[in-house]
Design a protein around this motif. Sequence first.
Motif, PDB file in Angstrom:
ATOM      1  N   LEU A 116       0.309  -6.782 -10.708  1.00  0.00           N
ATOM      2  CA  LEU A 116       1.137  -7.921 -10.323  1.00  0.00           C
ATOM      3  C   LEU A 116       1.358  -7.945  -8.810  1.00  0.00           C
ATOM      4  CD1 LEU A 116       3.797  -7.967 -13.204  1.00  0.00           C
ATOM      5  CD2 LEU A 116       1.921  -9.584 -12.833  1.00  0.00           C
ATOM      6  N   GLY A 117       1.556  -6.762  -8.240  1.00  0.00           N
ATOM      7  CA  GLY A 117       1.705  -6.677  -6.781  1.00  0.00           C
ATOM      8  C   GLY A 117       0.442  -7.139  -6.075  1.00  0.00           C
ATOM      9  N   LYS A 131       3.075   1.041 -15.197  1.00  0.00           N
ATOM     10  CA  LYS A 131       2.900   1.165 -13.750  1.00  0.00           C
ATOM     11  C   LYS A 131       1.637   0.424 -13.288  1.00  0.00           C
ATOM     12  CE  LYS A 131       6.398   3.874 -12.963  1.00  0.00           C
ATOM     13  NZ  LYS A 131       7.578   3.417 -12.256  1.00  0.00           N
ATOM     14  N   VAL A 132       0.566   0.519 -14.060  1.00  0.00           N
ATOM     15  CA  VAL A 132      -0.678  -0.182 -13.729  1.00  0.00           C
ATOM     16  C   VAL A 132      -0.438  -1.691 -13.715  1.00  0.00           C
ATOM     17  CG1 VAL A 132      -3.002  -0.746 -14.574  1.00  0.00           C
ATOM     18  CG2 VAL A 132      -2.241   1.639 -14.499  1.00  0.00           C
ATOM     19  N   ILE A 133       0.292  -2.184 -14.693  1.00  0.00           N
ATOM     20  CA  ILE A 133       0.603  -3.613 -14.755  1.00  0.00           C
ATOM     21  C   ILE A 133       1.428  -4.028 -13.532  1.00  0.00           C
ATOM     22  CG2 ILE A 133       1.927  -5.355 -16.024  1.00  0.00           C
ATOM     23  CD1 ILE A 133       1.001  -3.911 -18.611  1.00  0.00           C
ATOM     24  N   HIS A 147       0.834  -1.204   0.000  1.00  0.00           N
ATOM     25  CA  HIS A 147       0.000   0.000   0.000  1.00  0.00           C
ATOM     26  C   HIS A 147       0.869   1.255   0.000  1.00  0.00           C
ATOM     27  CE1 HIS A 147      -3.316   2.697   0.739  1.00  0.00           C
ATOM     28  NE2 HIS A 147      -2.677   3.179   1.799  1.00  0.00           N
ATOM     29  N   LEU A 148       1.895   1.281   0.841  1.00  0.00           N
ATOM     30  CA  LEU A 148       2.798   2.437   0.870  1.00  0.00           C
ATOM     31  C   LEU A 148       3.502   2.611  -0.471  1.00  0.00           C
ATOM     32  CD1 LEU A 148       4.333   2.019   4.438  1.00  0.00           C
ATOM     33  CD2 LEU A 148       2.626   3.700   3.690  1.00  0.00           C
ATOM     34  N   TRP A 149       3.886   1.473  -1.069  1.00  0.00           N
ATOM     35  CA  TRP A 149       4.533   1.517  -2.381  1.00  0.00           C
ATOM     36  C   TRP A 149       3.556   2.060  -3.425  1.00  0.00           C
ATOM     37  CZ3 TRP A 149       3.566  -1.467  -6.878  1.00  0.00           C
ATOM     38  CH2 TRP A 149       4.544  -1.359  -7.875  1.00  0.00           C
ATOM     39  N   SER A 183      -2.721 -11.235  -3.051  1.00  0.00           N
ATOM     40  CA  SER A 183      -3.876 -12.133  -3.055  1.00  0.00           C
ATOM     41  C   SER A 183      -3.440 -13.583  -2.898  1.00  0.00           C
ATOM     42  CB  SER A 183      -4.656 -11.946  -4.357  1.00  0.00           C
ATOM     43  OG  SER A 183      -5.758 -12.817  -4.388  1.00  0.00           O
ATOM     44  N   SER A 184      -2.369 -13.955  -3.579  1.00  0.00           N
ATOM     45  CA  SER A 184      -1.836 -15.312  -3.468  1.00  0.00           C
ATOM     46  C   SER A 184      -1.361 -15.596  -2.053  1.00  0.00           C
ATOM     47  CB  SER A 184      -0.696 -15.495  -4.463  1.00  0.00           C
ATOM     48  OG  SER A 184      -0.090 -16.749  -4.299  1.00  0.00           O
TER      49      SER A 184
END
Length: 120
Positions: free
Chosen positions: A41-42, A35-37, A14-16, A47-48
Amino acid sequence: HCLTDALSTIVCVHLWTVAMAESLDGLSQEEMMQKVIELQLGLAKISSRVDTVKCDNTYLRDENAVLRDYLDNLMAKVASMSNLGTTAPSRVRIQQDPDGAVPVRVSDHIGELTAPAMDD
């Protein structure tokens, strides 16, 4: 412990994300898409990790239920025994009488426990 790690990861991401949002000003459309991609991925990694923690939690709850049943059965067996006295049986006596103790494999994580033989 696992849940704490997952929450720490979420806070860090979240901070990132906040830092990334502040740095999006003045970027081209292609750079913004990249950046959206990266953010997606983050999110997928988080979620994983949450799914993994949920599975670990379920596994530990199941193991606890097995142990609870094992202990309940053991305590019921002990309650039905007479003339127990106040001291536990010696390990030597248990080893000499293989019918007096039954090893039970609880799980890979817990290992093997030894319980009194059950009279059915």
